[in-house]
Motif scaffolding. Structure first.
Motif, PDB file in Angstrom:
ATOM      1  N   GLY A  47       5.528 -32.994  -0.661  1.00 22.50           N
ATOM      2  CA  GLY A  47       5.309 -32.099  -1.595  1.00 22.50           C
ATOM      3  C   GLY A  47       6.184 -31.107  -1.124  1.00 22.50           C
ATOM      4  N   LEU A  48       6.074 -30.875   0.161  1.00 26.27           N
ATOM      5  CA  LEU A  48       6.630 -29.124   0.944  1.00 26.27           C
ATOM      6  C   LEU A  48       8.246 -30.384   0.618  1.00 26.27           C
ATOM      7  CD1 LEU A  48       6.822 -26.889   2.201  1.00 26.27           C
ATOM      8  CD2 LEU A  48       6.492 -28.250   4.156  1.00 26.27           C
ATOM      9  N   LEU A  49       8.427 -30.538   0.644  1.00 20.80           N
ATOM     10  CA  LEU A  49       9.976 -31.629   0.711  1.00 20.80           C
ATOM     11  C   LEU A  49      10.405 -31.388  -0.666  1.00 20.80           C
ATOM     12  CD1 LEU A  49      10.559 -34.405   3.365  1.00 20.80           C
ATOM     13  CD2 LEU A  49      11.490 -32.483   3.683  1.00 20.80           C
ATOM     14  N   ARG A  50       9.815 -31.601  -1.473  1.00 20.33           N
ATOM     15  CA  ARG A  50      10.134 -31.781  -2.809  1.00 20.33           C
ATOM     16  C   ARG A  50      10.106 -30.238  -3.233  1.00 20.33           C
ATOM     17  NH1 ARG A  50       5.894 -33.803  -4.618  1.00 20.33           N
ATOM     18  NH2 ARG A  50       6.228 -36.092  -4.261  1.00 20.33           N
ATOM     19  N   HIS A  51       9.348 -29.532  -2.850  1.00 21.80           N
ATOM     20  CA  HIS A  51       8.981 -27.731  -3.195  1.00 21.80           C
ATOM     21  C   HIS A  51      10.969 -27.386  -2.379  1.00 21.80           C
ATOM     22  CE1 HIS A  51       8.541 -24.326  -3.828  1.00 21.80           C
ATOM     23  NE2 HIS A  51       8.239 -23.570  -2.615  1.00 21.80           N
ATOM     24  N   GLU A  52      11.185 -28.138  -1.446  1.00 19.51           N
ATOM     25  CA  GLU A  52      12.182 -27.428  -0.956  1.00 19.51           C
ATOM     26  C   GLU A  52      13.971 -27.483  -1.800  1.00 19.51           C
ATOM     27  OE1 GLU A  52      12.183 -28.115   3.302  1.00 19.51           O
ATOM     28  OE2 GLU A  52      10.355 -26.764   3.909  1.00 19.51           O
ATOM     29  N   MET A  53      14.145 -29.229  -1.497  1.00 22.62           N
ATOM     30  CA  MET A  53      14.878 -29.354  -3.067  1.00 22.62           C
ATOM     31  C   MET A  53      14.929 -28.985  -4.031  1.00 22.62           C
ATOM     32  SD  MET A  53      14.354 -33.598  -1.672  1.00 22.62           S
ATOM     33  CE  MET A  53      15.461 -34.342  -2.837  1.00 22.62           C
ATOM     34  N   THR A  54      13.833 -28.945  -4.788  1.00 25.37           N
ATOM     35  CA  THR A  54      13.869 -27.952  -5.441  1.00 25.37           C
ATOM     36  C   THR A  54      14.590 -26.558  -5.474  1.00 25.37           C
ATOM     37  OG1 THR A  54      11.903 -29.542  -6.664  1.00 25.37           O
ATOM     38  CG2 THR A  54      12.796 -26.773  -7.566  1.00 25.37           C
ATOM     39  N   ALA A  55      14.144 -25.998  -4.851  1.00 22.20           N
ATOM     40  CA  ALA A  55      13.905 -24.169  -4.045  1.00 22.20           C
ATOM     41  C   ALA A  55      16.065 -24.712  -4.398  1.00 22.20           C
ATOM     42  CB  ALA A  55      13.634 -23.682  -3.451  1.00 22.20           C
ATOM     43  N   THR A  56      16.784 -25.434  -2.908  1.00 26.51           N
ATOM     44  CA  THR A  56      17.274 -25.350  -3.018  1.00 26.51           C
ATOM     45  C   THR A  56      18.598 -25.919  -4.091  1.00 26.51           C
ATOM     46  OG1 THR A  56      17.192 -26.355  -1.032  1.00 26.51           O
ATOM     47  CG2 THR A  56      19.021 -26.602  -1.440  1.00 26.51           C
ATOM     48  N   ALA A  57      18.075 -26.380  -5.156  1.00 24.42           N
ATOM     49  CA  ALA A  57      18.862 -27.176  -6.094  1.00 24.42           C
ATOM     50  C   ALA A  57      19.310 -26.144  -7.126  1.00 24.42           C
ATOM     51  CB  ALA A  57      18.683 -28.188  -7.316  1.00 24.42           C
ATOM     52  N   ARG A  58      18.125 -24.732  -6.848  1.00 24.28           N
ATOM     53  CA  ARG A  58      18.279 -23.500  -8.144  1.00 24.28           C
ATOM     54  C   ARG A  58      19.268 -22.485  -7.579  1.00 24.28           C
ATOM     55  NH1 ARG A  58      11.777 -22.772  -9.177  1.00 24.28           N
ATOM     56  NH2 ARG A  58      10.947 -24.203 -11.156  1.00 24.28           N
TER      57      ARG A  58
END
Length: 499
Positions: free
Chosen positions: A474-485
């Motif tokens: 979940g943390l990795l998914r959040h960080e990847m989403t933030a990076t994409a944004r």
């Protein structure tokens, strides 16, 4: 079969006398050693009927001595060495009764009888005999462990092993190798660790089994540790060990390390070349595999069934259709290798990937044997790649007859329907799977951490650290989403990241 008599002694010829005519020399009576030697001679030649006939003559002759334990051991060993002979089972059962009557507590005879029952696929009789033995040796235990493993009774073999007071190197190796051959690779690795903790040094046979287990589960770290152990024990020149290392590295995705082991070998066998060629092909280094095949031929090694499978696979994955077909033609004309099912599968895959589906179908139709699900599945995959729905439907009928319980082909046909936009057809296939009680087997991934292999299946939360793993994902998914944004906003000229 008549048993040869003991030779008579050559005596000097006495002077002739009319009063006392010469008498023929008397033959000495044959002792048990002479009879046993005759039986052993037939047994060494693999002639079980002759050995049985000699024993029968011994038992039926009034002048012959009674067979001793060595006599019975000789015949029982011959039975164990020829378990498929129709004479072996009734002869061994008769000898079992005779042995119990004359030598009720004979350790070697009981062990030899157990070996025969295990070799004859009668493990329950071997276990009954083992349980009744008043005395057992480590050889008895090792015979039982290896024989039970060969019969697929892994749990029974573990029970016998647990009753062994002091397992030796052979005991541990029989247990580890048996686990590997029965597909229980994780247990084989656990047994190897227990063996080391028990202070027993492995030999090259043990290491080959452990390396094979590492290859199966992808335990690269442990495999590399075993490689260092091979070097410490100066086993690098053992061809069987190095061949196993090549296979292990290749199957763990380390083709370069496999090539290093291959390059360091002073002596190579056909298996060495095969392991390297197949390993390169499996890791996508198809051109290297083909070049190594040509080098193998230049050095005078004769390719075999496995070699040709490897090079055909390499040609298929590299899209070298014409070159692969040329190798296939040379397989029989130049190398003298008869085509097997795996070769037809490679050719069908080769043509299917190239879009030459009609030619691939002709290969299937003209095969001298009934095509199996692998061959038809390769053609079905070609149909999916090139969108040939008609041929896919035709193949599916044959696949349902060959492998009605296999889920992979149903899923593949459903995907073919979906690829050409026929969603009703895809839905029918899914409904057919449901009606037949079939479910798509979930894929799994494996990860090695500190020498332990962890397997993960989709939707499975049985891992002891499943909750922590889920939180980390979940943390990795959040960080990847933030990076994409952030990347999107930067492209739009803003550094605003958002929540």
């Amino acid at each position: 079969m008549a048993v040869a008599s003991a030779p008579s002694l050559a005596l000097p010829t006495p002077p002739r006398s009319t009063a006392n005519p010469p008498r023929p020399p008397r033959r000495a009576p044959r002792d048990v050693v002479s009879w046993t030697s005759a039986i052993a001679r037939a047994a060494r030649q693999g002639d079980l009927p002759a050995a049985a006939a000699a024993l029968s003559a011994m038992l039926s002759s009034p002048a012959a001595p009674a067979p001793n334990d060595i006599t019975l051991l000789t015949v029982l060993s011959a039975c164990a060495d020829s378990p498929s002979s129709p004479l072996a089972r009734p002869l061994a059962l008769s000898l079992h009764g005779l042995a119990l009557k004359r030598f009720p507590c004979h350790l070697l005879l009981s062990t030899c009888l157990a070996r025969f029952y295990l070799a004859s696929r009668l493990p329950r009789l071997a276990l009954q005999l083992f349980d009744l033995m008043p005395v057992r040796s480590v050889v008895t235990y090792n015979t039982m462990i290896s024989g039970l493993m060969r019969n697929g009774l892994v749990d029974a073999a573990f029970e016998v092993f647990d009753g062994l007071p002091e397992p030796d190197k052979v005991s541990w190796t029989a247990l580890i190798d048996g686990c590997v051959k029965n597909g229980r690779h994780d247990e084989a690795i656990d047994c190897f660790r227990a063996m080391l903790l028990d202070g027993v040094d492995p030999d090259y046979v043990t290491l080959i089994a452990v390396i094979s287990a590492c290859a199966e589960v992808g335990a690269l770290g442990l495999g590399m540790w075993v490689h260092r152990l091979v070097v410490r024990q100066a086993l690098e020149r053992n061809v069987r060990v190095t061949n196993s290392l090549i296979d292990m590295y290749a199957r763990c995705g380390q083709a370069e390390l496999a090539a290093q082991v291959f390059g360091s070998m002073r002596k190579r066998t056909v298996v060495s070349w095969n392991s390297m060629i197949v390993g390169l092909a499996a890791n996508g280094r198809c051109t290297d595999a083909i070049e190594l095949f040509e080098e193998m031929r230049r050095q005078g090694f004769k390719p075999d069934v496995v070699t040709l499978t490897g090079v055909l696979t390499a040609c298929s994955h590299a899209g070298l259709t014409d070159q692969g077909l040329r190798y296939y033609d040379l397989m029989t004309t130049e190398h003298g290798v008869a085509s097997r099912m795996e070769h037809y599968g490679c050719v069908v895959d080769l043509l299917g990937r190239a879009g030459r589906l009609d030619e691939a179908m002709r290969v299937v139709e003209t095969m001298p044997m009934q095509p199996n699900e692998v061959v038809l599945g390769a053609l079905l995959a070609g149909c999916r790649m090139h969108g040939d729905l008609g041929m896919a439907e035709q193949l599916m009928q044959h696949l349902l007859e060959l492998d009605p319980g296999g889920d992979a082909n149903y899923v593949l046909l459903s995907n073919i329907y979906a690829a050409v936009g026929k969603w009703d057809g895809a839905g029918k296939v899914r409904s057919l799977m449901k009606a037949r009680g079939l479910k798509k087997r979930p894929g799994y991934s494996a990860l090695e951490v500190d020498g332990d292999v962890h397997e993960f299946v989709s939707g499975d939360r049985s891992h002891p650290q499943a909750e922590e793993i889920g939180q980390m994902l979940g943390l990795l998914r959040h960080e990847m989403t933030a990076t994409a944004r952030y990347a999107y906003d930067e492209h739009e000229g803003s550094c605003f990241v958002g929540d």
